[in-house]
Design a protein around this motif. Structure first.
Motif, PDB file in Angstrom:
ATOM      1  N   LYS A 165      75.693  38.382  40.448  1.00  0.00           N
ATOM      2  CA  LYS A 165      75.642  36.991  40.021  1.00  0.00           C
ATOM      3  C   LYS A 165      76.627  36.194  40.876  1.00  0.00           C
ATOM      4  O   LYS A 165      77.603  36.743  41.402  1.00  0.00           O
ATOM      5  N   VAL A 166      76.346  34.914  41.018  1.00  0.00           N
ATOM      6  CA  VAL A 166      77.231  34.011  41.743  1.00  0.00           C
ATOM      7  C   VAL A 166      77.685  32.943  40.754  1.00  0.00           C
ATOM      8  O   VAL A 166      76.855  32.287  40.119  1.00  0.00           O
ATOM      9  N   GLY A 225      79.630  33.244  48.294  1.00  0.00           N
ATOM     10  CA  GLY A 225      78.281  33.368  48.794  1.00  0.00           C
ATOM     11  C   GLY A 225      77.314  32.643  47.895  1.00  0.00           C
ATOM     12  O   GLY A 225      77.705  32.007  46.914  1.00  0.00           O
ATOM     13  N   TYR A 226      76.033  32.767  48.215  1.00  0.00           N
ATOM     14  CA  TYR A 226      75.023  32.165  47.349  1.00  0.00           C
ATOM     15  C   TYR A 226      73.742  32.990  47.413  1.00  0.00           C
ATOM     16  O   TYR A 226      73.517  33.768  48.354  1.00  0.00           O
ATOM     17  N   LEU A 227      72.926  32.854  46.403  1.00  0.00           N
ATOM     18  CA  LEU A 227      71.629  33.517  46.325  1.00  0.00           C
ATOM     19  C   LEU A 227      70.535  32.491  46.564  1.00  0.00           C
ATOM     20  O   LEU A 227      70.618  31.360  46.062  1.00  0.00           O
ATOM     21  N   GLU A 285      73.637  27.416  45.672  1.00  0.00           N
ATOM     22  CA  GLU A 285      74.966  26.857  45.390  1.00  0.00           C
ATOM     23  C   GLU A 285      76.016  27.942  45.610  1.00  0.00           C
ATOM     24  O   GLU A 285      75.920  29.037  45.066  1.00  0.00           O
ATOM     25  N   THR A 286      77.031  27.638  46.404  1.00  0.00           N
ATOM     26  CA  THR A 286      78.058  28.618  46.749  1.00  0.00           C
ATOM     27  C   THR A 286      79.037  28.830  45.604  1.00  0.00           C
ATOM     28  O   THR A 286      79.487  27.877  44.966  1.00  0.00           O
ATOM     29  N   GLY A 287      79.358  30.079  45.344  1.00  0.00           N
ATOM     30  CA  GLY A 287      80.336  30.441  44.331  1.00  0.00           C
ATOM     31  C   GLY A 287      80.865  31.835  44.603  1.00  0.00           C
ATOM     32  O   GLY A 287      80.627  32.413  45.677  1.00  0.00           O
ATOM     33  N   GLU A 288      81.593  32.395  43.629  1.00  0.00           N
ATOM     34  CA  GLU A 288      82.135  33.749  43.804  1.00  0.00           C
ATOM     35  C   GLU A 288      81.063  34.790  43.519  1.00  0.00           C
ATOM     36  O   GLU A 288      80.343  34.715  42.515  1.00  0.00           O
ATOM     37  N   MET A 308      80.803  29.781  35.222  1.00  0.00           N
ATOM     38  CA  MET A 308      79.410  29.423  34.969  1.00  0.00           C
ATOM     39  C   MET A 308      78.534  29.825  36.161  1.00  0.00           C
ATOM     40  O   MET A 308      78.948  29.748  37.310  1.00  0.00           O
ATOM     41  N   LEU A 309      77.298  30.248  35.841  1.00  0.00           N
ATOM     42  CA  LEU A 309      76.372  30.658  36.888  1.00  0.00           C
ATOM     43  C   LEU A 309      76.059  29.504  37.824  1.00  0.00           C
ATOM     44  O   LEU A 309      75.862  28.364  37.387  1.00  0.00           O
ATOM     45  N   CYS A 310      75.991  29.815  39.116  1.00  0.00           N
ATOM     46  CA  CYS A 310      75.614  28.814  40.102  1.00  0.00           C
ATOM     47  C   CYS A 310      74.094  28.764  40.241  1.00  0.00           C
ATOM     48  O   CYS A 310      73.405  29.778  40.074  1.00  0.00           O
TER      49      CYS A 310
END
Length: 532
Positions: free
Chosen positions: A362-363, A413-415, A376-379, A370-372
């Motif tokens: 998950k990102v 990163g992002y999915l 959308e870039t996140g951890e 909160m889910l991206c």
């Protein structure tokens, strides 16, 4: 898409001793390891492992005992690895670049009761380091030191490899590996850090087999494939990823003791290697060697690497048509995402692929959790084939997993909408300029797309007005006349204004500050700007 065992059936074994026994029974005459002029089939390797394992048991090594290995890539490393585990012990991989202080820390922190080592390697005199540590009253828990091909100088309290082997030939331990469970810890690998002591990552039997099988499937490995391995075995990419991806697919490992491009070319050509595990700088060194011609690499078909689109395409253009882009950490059993060898090159060059079977990703927003949304870039956070925890470090364990037991990678990163992961850099390296986040890897990739740039490192520098500004440290290609103006124009055309570097510094690669494992010390880079 995985090839679902297109070339062979998935191994049934869930412990490492059972895996070796299964592959030796299924492929007894298949070559498993080549070290110079020394060659062993799966059956021959298993027999040698059993002998040395018997010797370790006779020495007193038992279930759960930690035994460390300190040597370069050679046959004895692999024999020791499997023998330790076969005896019920836990293998502790020691970094061959370790200083006396680091070596002392890892041996004591891991509670290693024995060390299997060479006297010296790559200019490091381990015999002298160990003698000095022992003389200083350190390493009281280290009961045995086993020396491979010892020199003429003595190391008090040590025994020779040949002596342990002789013990094994005389012993009879018919229950080797019988009481090992799939969730027992098999490996302890130390991850390098620039600002603190290394973390001891624990890895279990079943994960080393199952996740590596899935990696091999993404690479489309098949029996008889031959891997050129110069990546150090003590690193996760070596003993964790490459070793078991190859073994679960009845492939062979061609060892290079220490990376040197001309020797690498000779090995790949002579042994007709079909698989490559290499970092971009290794590939660059090979293609820059005076003895290089593309035809010498014609046997290569698939492999694993990381890098920019240009670096991935370089391997593709060299004939490694099924090269795969990978992502992961030691804690995630090497890789948690891998592109499929049959994915379009346009995808493999920019994405690190979909999660492997048994892995969830998950990102999330690193501040809120909160889910991206897609793109959308996140951890990046990972669950599934993940370490069972750091050895002797409960505090780090609590800080590393979230409330849903996802491992918090600290990577950005992002999915995309298809579930492919894209790596954007390290969370700690995110630059915040004027309140806006900039991912250094995006700017670095653009700079390295210039033919005159060999390496680029983008970092923050303190600024009164913006808190931080973007700065670029550039290592030009040899003989290149690339200018700051050229790079400014490149960034002007491709990047939003806030992402463009305000300052540039051009240096030679020899000026880069490195850790003991050869990684660039990012925290030391601002000092180069100050010095200039």
């Amino acid at each position: 898409m995985d090839n679902n065992g297109l070339y062979l059936n998935r191994p049934k074994a869930r412990t490492i001793p059972a895996l070796l026994a299964e592959m030796a029974a299924r492929y007894p005459r298949q070559e498993f390891v080549v070290d110079g002029m020394r060659r062993m089939s799966y059956a021959e390797f298993q027999a040698e492992v059993e002998v040395f394992s018997n010797g370790l048991i006779a020495l007193g090594v038992g279930r759960g005992d930690k035994v460390a290995i300190l040597m370069g890539n050679q046959l004895e490393w692999l024999i020791a690895d499997f023998a330790i585990i076969n005896a019920g012990g836990v293998m502790v991989a020691i970094n061959t670049y370790a200083t006396a202080r680091e070596l002392k820390y890892m041996l004591e922190h891991s509670d290693s009761r024995a060390l299997i080592m060479v006297d010296d390697f790559a200019g490091n005199n381990y015999r002298e380091i160990l003698a000095n540590l022992k003389d200083g009253g350190n390493l009281s828990g280290l009961h045995n030191i086993i020396r491979v091909n010892p020199g003429s100088k003595n190391l008090p309290g040590s025994v020779d490899w040949a002596q342990i082997r002789d013990l094994g030939l005389k012993a009879d331990h018919t229950q080797l590996g019988a009481h090992i469970a799939p969730d027992d810890v098999a490996y302890i690998l130390y991850t390098s850090g620039s600002t603190s002591v290394p973390k001891a990552v624990q890895l279990q039997h079943y994960g080393l087999i199952e996740n590596m099988w899935h990696i091999g499937e993404r690479l489309h490995l098949r029996p008889g494939d031959r891997l050129w391995l110069s990546v150090s075995l003590f690193w996760g990419l070596g003993c964790e990823n490459a070793l078991f991806a190859m073994m679960t697919h009845a492939a062979a490992i061609i060892l290079q003791g220490q990376f040197e491009p001309a020797t690498a070319l000779s090995l790949i050509e002579r042994e007709q290697c079909s698989v490559i595990y290499a970092t971009p700088n290794m590939v660059l060194s090979i293609t820059s060697d005076p003895s290089f011609t593309a035809v010498r690499l014609k046997s290569l078909r698939t492999g694993a690497t990381i890098g920019t689109p240009a670096q991935i395409k370089l391997l593709y253009d060299l004939g490694v048509a099924e090269i795969c882009n990978i992502y992961g950490q030691t804690e995630t059993y090497g890789n948690c995402t891998v592109t499929d060898a049959q994915d379009p090159l346009s995808l493999r060059s920019v994405s690190v692929g979909k999660p492997l079977p048994g892995v969830e990703i998950k990102v999330v927003d690193p501040e809120t959790g909160m889910l991206c949304a897609p793109t959308e870039t996140g951890e990046i956070r990972v669950r599934g084939y993940v370490t069972c925890g750091y050895l002797n470090d409960g505090g780090k364990n609590q800080a590393t997993f979230d409330s849903e037991n996802f491992f918090m990678t600290g990577d950005l990163g992002y999915l995309d909408s298809d579930g492919n992961l894209y790596f954007s850099g390290r969370l700690k390296e995110m630059i915040k300029t004027g309140g806006i986040n900039v991912a250094p890897v995006e700017v670095e990739n653009l700079l390295m797309s210039h033919p005159g740039v060999e390496q680029a490192f983008v970092i923050p520098l303190n600024d009164i007005q913006r808190d931080e500004i973007v700065a670029a440290l550039v290592v030009p290609v040899a003989q290149s006349a690339v200018s700051e103006q050229e790079l400014r124009l490149l960034c002007h055309d491709a990047l939003a204004s806030y992402k463009r570097p305000h300052r540039y510094l051009f240096i030679d690669s020899e000026q880069l500050p490195l850790t003991t494992t050869g990684k660039v010390k990012k925290l030391a880079l601002p000092g180069l700007f100050e010095a200039n």
